[in-house]
Design an enzyme around this catalytic site. Structure first.
Site, PDB file in Angstrom:
ATOM      1  N   HIS A 135       9.685 -12.323   1.243  1.00  0.00           N
ATOM      2  CA  HIS A 135       9.938 -11.258   0.268  1.00  0.00           C
ATOM      3  C   HIS A 135      11.095 -11.526  -0.688  1.00  0.00           C
ATOM      4  CE1 HIS A 135       6.768  -9.098   2.075  1.00  0.00           C
ATOM      5  NE2 HIS A 135       7.429  -8.423   2.993  1.00  0.00           N
ATOM      6  N   HIS A 209       6.131  -2.447  -1.520  1.00  0.00           N
ATOM      7  CA  HIS A 209       6.080  -2.452  -0.054  1.00  0.00           C
ATOM      8  C   HIS A 209       6.138  -1.039   0.547  1.00  0.00           C
ATOM      9  CE1 HIS A 209       6.543  -3.998   3.977  1.00  0.00           C
ATOM     10  NE2 HIS A 209       6.638  -5.252   3.555  1.00  0.00           N
ATOM     11  N   GLU A 346      -0.142  -4.114   0.725  1.00  0.00           N
ATOM     12  CA  GLU A 346       0.636  -4.801  -0.315  1.00  0.00           C
ATOM     13  C   GLU A 346      -0.317  -5.692  -1.091  1.00  0.00           C
ATOM     14  OE1 GLU A 346       3.884  -6.768   2.068  1.00  0.00           O
ATOM     15  OE2 GLU A 346       3.017  -5.451   3.565  1.00  0.00           O
TER      16      GLU A 346
HETATM   17  C1  GLA Z   1       5.718  -7.685   5.473  1.00  0.00           C
HETATM   18  C2  GLA Z   1       5.460  -8.740   6.453  1.00  0.00           C
HETATM   19  C3  GLA Z   1       5.705  -8.245   7.824  1.00  0.00           C
HETATM   20  C4  GLA Z   1       7.076  -7.680   7.945  1.00  0.00           C
HETATM   21  C5  GLA Z   1       7.266  -6.601   6.903  1.00  0.00           C
HETATM   22  C6  GLA Z   1       8.673  -6.075   6.920  1.00  0.00           C
HETATM   23  O1  GLA Z   1       4.706  -6.801   5.377  1.00  0.00           O
HETATM   24  O2  GLA Z   1       4.169  -9.292   6.341  1.00  0.00           O
HETATM   25  O3  GLA Z   1       5.550  -9.298   8.737  1.00  0.00           O
HETATM   26  O4  GLA Z   1       8.019  -8.676   7.747  1.00  0.00           O
HETATM   27  O5  GLA Z   1       6.980  -7.099   5.651  1.00  0.00           O
HETATM   28  O6  GLA Z   1       9.103  -5.756   8.188  1.00  0.00           O
END
Ligand code: GLA
Length: 384
Positions: A135, A209, A346
């Site tokens: 991210h 997100h 997402e």
């Molecule tokens: C994303 C990732 C997950 C986790 C979340 C935050 O969706 O794919 O594995 O890291 O973010 O906790």
């Protein structure tokens, strides 16, 4: 007598005008309101914008991380409830959290081993998720204060957010100029338009997100939510959640959501992919043509009757079932977020694309414009 009749008619007209909102603003609250939400530790002011439409929906967004802090949506009785996980104050967000409601960039999702090559040059990124980059790194787009401008475009009240990600920020090449526009439409849609340009070849993958719970935030887990995902294939992962490169058919697997299925129905079955993800934490290869706004998925919650549709121009969507929530975070209204109290859809390019030449390209070049759209649309289930 004719005078009295005239007065009655005029009076009646005025009442109709007021009740049905043909005139006064109060009855047609398609607007944006702004207030200060707080200050970061560096003294930057964070603003909060509240977008409302005349159908009882309200989206609240802050300039820190472009975070959607609340999303009020009517249930089948017309009662509005907040369906997004988050915090009441800026402090909650500043203390650290798993990306609640935030804009994610420069690259949403994982890049294996935190490195990739572009035009023969190797770039090294932070490894902030075990061995991998996640991210956007240590200080991704979710942790910066965006410049903002409100507008009331044709689609409805809107908020434009701007951020200039400098050449070398978090290890990525090129100055990337980003605009994210949130629009709340009269069709109870929160529309997100992402745009970016660069002055050097770079990689870009922007998403939001938000964690949703259509029964209302903090109101239990999401295992009874019924999910449909418009995907014949998904990208299986290794134990570090990096795609293996395979595009696997969902046929006969717990990843077949082509027909609606409750999240909890197969989440506990013995399956190596579910074991790696600790539940669902996978990218689905959306059907239909990339670049065209099409239905990615639909989620419904039986008790409230709320339905959320996700439309996107993107090639993929990460379905994450909130597996890492563990009851340590206290959110809005003092609600404790236990495991699987929220889910994310997402919309994105596939994870680790910079290292997977066969995946759709995430390279942005100078002179080109990155442009994607995602819509979260809220409806009420029709009675069966
Ligand atoms: C994303 C990732 C997950 C986790 C979340 C935050 O969706 O794919 O594995 O890291 O973010 O906790």
């Amino acid at each position: 007598m004719p005078i009295r009749k005239l007065t009655t008619t005029v009076l009646f007209g005025v009442i109709v005008w007021m009740v049905f909102g043909l005139g006064p603003e109060a009855n047609s609250p398609k607007k944006v309101r702004k207030q200060v939400f707080g200050k970061t530790s560096r003294g930057e002011t964070v603003e909060l914008y509240r977008l409302t439409n005349s159908k009882g929906m309200e989206a609240t967004i802050i300039t820190y991380g472009g975070i959607i802090v609340a999303l009020k949506v009517p249930d089948r009785n017309g009662k509005a409830g907040d369906v997004a996980l988050g915090f009441d104050s800026l402090e909650g967000y500043l203390k650290g959290h798993p990306y609640f409601g935030a804009i994610i960039g420069r690259y949403g999702n994982r890049i294996g081993k935190g490195r990739f090559s572009l035009n023969g040059v190797e770039y090294t990124l932070a490894r902030n998720d075990g061995d991998n980059h996640l991210h956007g790194g240590i200080k991704g787009f979710d942790k910066v204060v965006w410049k903002s401008k409100q507008s009331t475009g044709q689609g409805g009240p809107a908020l434009e957010l701007f951020y200039l990600s400098k050449d070398g920020e978090e290890g990525y090449p090129g100055n990337l100029s980003v605009t994210v526009t949130y629009t709340l439409t009269e069709a109870n849609e929160l529309r997100i338009d992402y745009q970016a340009t660069t002055d050097k070849d770079t990689v870009v993958n922007l998403t939001n997100h938000s964690y949703f719970n259509l029964a209302g935030q903090g109101e239990g887990d999401i295992l009874r939510h019924r999910v449909m995902i418009n995907a014949d294939r998904f990208t299986p992962i290794d134990s570090g959640l990096i795609p293996t490169g395979e595009l696997r058919s969902v046929d006969g697997t717990p990843f077949d959501f082509r027909q609606p299925c409750a999240v909890g129905e197969r989440i506990g079955v013995d399956d190596q992919q579910l074991e790696f993800g600790k539940g669902y934490d996978h990218n689905f290869v959306l059907n239909g043509s990339v670049g065209t706004l099409r239905l990615a998925g639909r989620v419904s919650e039986p008790a409230s009757g709320r339905v959320m549709e996700v439309l996107t121009t993107e090639p993929g969507v990460q379905f994450y079932s909130g597996n890492f929530l563990d009851g340590t975070l206290r959110g809005k209204g003092d609600k404790v977020y236990q495991r699987r109290y929220g889910f994310c859809l997402e919309t994105q390019h596939f994870p680790d694309s910079p290292n997977k030449p066969a995946f759709p390209s995430v390279v942005l070049k100078p002179g080109a414009r990155y442009q994607t759209t995602t819509i979260y649309r809220f409806l009420i289930a029709s009675k069966e």
